[in-house]
Enzyme design. Sequence first.
Site, PDB file in Angstrom:
ATOM      1  N   GLN A  36      10.060  -6.375  37.788  1.00  0.00           N
ATOM      2  CA  GLN A  36       8.760  -5.908  38.295  1.00  0.00           C
ATOM      3  C   GLN A  36       8.510  -4.432  38.003  1.00  0.00           C
ATOM      4  OE1 GLN A  36       6.497  -7.896  39.400  1.00  0.00           O
ATOM      5  NE2 GLN A  36       7.655  -9.737  39.898  1.00  0.00           N
TER       6      GLN A  36
ATOM      7  N   CYS B  18      10.332 -16.719  46.180  1.00  0.00           N
ATOM      8  CA  CYS B  18      11.750 -16.752  45.775  1.00  0.00           C
ATOM      9  C   CYS B  18      12.534 -15.635  46.465  1.00  0.00           C
ATOM     10  CB  CYS B  18      11.916 -16.655  44.262  1.00  0.00           C
ATOM     11  SG  CYS B  18      11.118 -17.970  43.365  1.00  0.00           S
TER      12      CYS B  18
ATOM     13  N   ASP C 100      17.568  -4.783  38.312  1.00  0.00           N
ATOM     14  CA  ASP C 100      16.635  -5.839  37.933  1.00  0.00           C
ATOM     15  C   ASP C 100      15.270  -5.185  37.710  1.00  0.00           C
ATOM     16  OD1 ASP C 100      14.693  -7.781  37.909  1.00  0.00           O
ATOM     17  OD2 ASP C 100      15.421  -8.859  39.683  1.00  0.00           O
TER      18      ASP C 100
ATOM     19  N   HIS D 166      15.070 -11.076  44.651  1.00  0.00           N
ATOM     20  CA  HIS D 166      14.611 -12.389  44.186  1.00  0.00           C
ATOM     21  C   HIS D 166      15.839 -13.315  44.168  1.00  0.00           C
ATOM     22  CE1 HIS D 166      13.192 -15.308  41.160  1.00  0.00           C
ATOM     23  NE2 HIS D 166      11.974 -14.904  41.426  1.00  0.00           N
TER      24      HIS D 166
ATOM     25  N   LYS E 257       6.364 -11.187  32.041  1.00  0.00           N
ATOM     26  CA  LYS E 257       5.754 -10.338  33.070  1.00  0.00           C
ATOM     27  C   LYS E 257       5.194  -9.050  32.468  1.00  0.00           C
ATOM     28  CE  LYS E 257       8.805 -12.035  36.753  1.00  0.00           C
ATOM     29  NZ  LYS E 257       7.958 -12.948  37.507  1.00  0.00           N
TER      30      LYS E 257
HETATM   31  N1  PLP Z   1      13.545 -10.571  39.680  1.00  0.00           N
HETATM   32  C1  PLP Z   1      12.362 -10.219  40.182  1.00  0.00           C
HETATM   33  C2  PLP Z   1      12.232  -8.939  40.955  1.00  0.00           C
HETATM   34  C3  PLP Z   1      11.249 -11.038  39.984  1.00  0.00           C
HETATM   35  O1  PLP Z   1      10.061 -10.697  40.484  1.00  0.00           O
HETATM   36  C4  PLP Z   1      11.401 -12.235  39.245  1.00  0.00           C
HETATM   37  C5  PLP Z   1      10.270 -13.163  39.062  1.00  0.00           C
HETATM   38  O2  PLP Z   1       9.320 -13.157  39.786  1.00  0.00           O
HETATM   39  C6  PLP Z   1      12.663 -12.550  38.730  1.00  0.00           C
HETATM   40  C7  PLP Z   1      13.712 -11.695  38.975  1.00  0.00           C
HETATM   41  C8  PLP Z   1      12.891 -13.778  37.923  1.00  0.00           C
HETATM   42  O3  PLP Z   1      12.165 -13.717  36.734  1.00  0.00           O
HETATM   43  P1  PLP Z   1      12.172 -14.954  35.733  1.00  0.00           P
HETATM   44  O4  PLP Z   1      11.606 -16.111  36.516  1.00  0.00           O
HETATM   45  O5  PLP Z   1      11.288 -14.525  34.630  1.00  0.00           O
HETATM   46  O6  PLP Z   1      13.570 -15.188  35.341  1.00  0.00           O
END
Ligand code: PLP
Length: 410
Positions: free
Chosen positions: A201, A364, A198, A121, A224
């Site tokens: 997900q 993203c 991270d 992301h 999430k």
């Molecule tokens: N990392 C991953 C794998 C994601 O799917 C997302 C959001 O879709 C993020 C980071 C960023 O999350 P946030 O927008 O809650 O900071």
Amino acid sequence: MDVKRIRKDFPILSIKVKGNDLVYFDNGATTQKPLSVIKAVEHYNENLNGNPHRGAHYLGVTSTEAYEGAREKVRAFIGAEKSSEIIFTRNTTESLNLIAYSYGLNFVNKGDEIVIAISEHHSNILPWQMVARVKGAVLKYMYTNEEGRITEEEYKSKITDKTKIVSIAQVSNVLGTKYPVKDIVKYAHEKGAVAIVDGAQSTPHMKVDVSDLDTDFFVFSGHKMLASMGIGVLYGKEKFLLEMPPFLGGGDMIEYVTEQDATFAELPFKFEAGTQNVEGAVSLGAAIDYLNSIGLDKIEAYEEELTEYALKKISDIDYVTVYGPKSAKNKGGIISFNVKDVHPHDVATILNNYGVAVRSGHHCAQPLMKHLGIQASSRASFYFYNTYEEIDKFIEALKNVRKWLGYGRS
Ligand code: PLP
């Protein structure tokens, strides 16, 4: 799992969209909230609200207890050793930026390498681009193969003695792939690198144990996993958090301030400057209670069955291309796809006419889009409150997409 009963806990799931029952398949973006989470926030605001850690009065104490109670729930939920290793942030994005600014800018040097996956992301790309630019480091990518997986050969060829940081999502938000992060963390450590996972997900959908993963940092977002927006988590091993300077300066994160200098509060407060999102933390604590009441193992198993069912059905449509693993084994409940000749935004708009909510765009993850040779895709992402009937409705609606645009009529 009694999904019919579970759905009663989520009022929003019974709304109508354009006269149809809502089919909410955008859980990768954000999840819906059960009544217990909604009520916990209400209870906090009606009975406990104050500024934590500051007041000696009753509400100063109740809000501190609510906030610190939530931190302890997070600690237990992800298997961290100490609650002082749990830092509350706004979201995954802020957690990753905190690591990049505080650890990256201070411990990465010229010529060091930072290794991430091509499927990250943007929130796990841009902070590292910044560190690489400022420090003269090199940003390297591990590439996914045709199946959407990162092979052992691939990560071993990218992580070397020069690697200072390895940062990877446990589950890709586009491909749904569950990466072998435990093996990758182990290899990163063998090469002397610091490992970041991270969990945006993964944490909502499977049992996470940071001690078992042995990762140095782990990050995720509350929204999430059934909680409110604006609350996120950074887990860090104490030895790193102790040597890292604060990310933001201000109230609540200091020990003593003089005209020209300051000393800082102990962990975790050193990284929590200013008034915090206590009701967000309370919502996260209530979300954790809810998830525990069902069981993460059950959630993961049910989502795998649901995803297998959806993958089979979608692969029967010959004008739909699916990206990422074609089997639900080692894959989260995320299916990204394109319909031949139809822009993903049109796919999402047409599905919305049937009450089906899917995401469309680059998610993203523009470097991954380029790697896949596409501009964008549609994405259906499931949670434990979704049903087989909803997948059937989604598939029927999907079969109508090309007809809406006049294909197949002439
Ligand atoms: N990392 C991953 C794998 C994601 O799917 C997302 C959001 O879709 C993020 C980071 C960023 O999350 P946030 O927008 O809650 O900071």
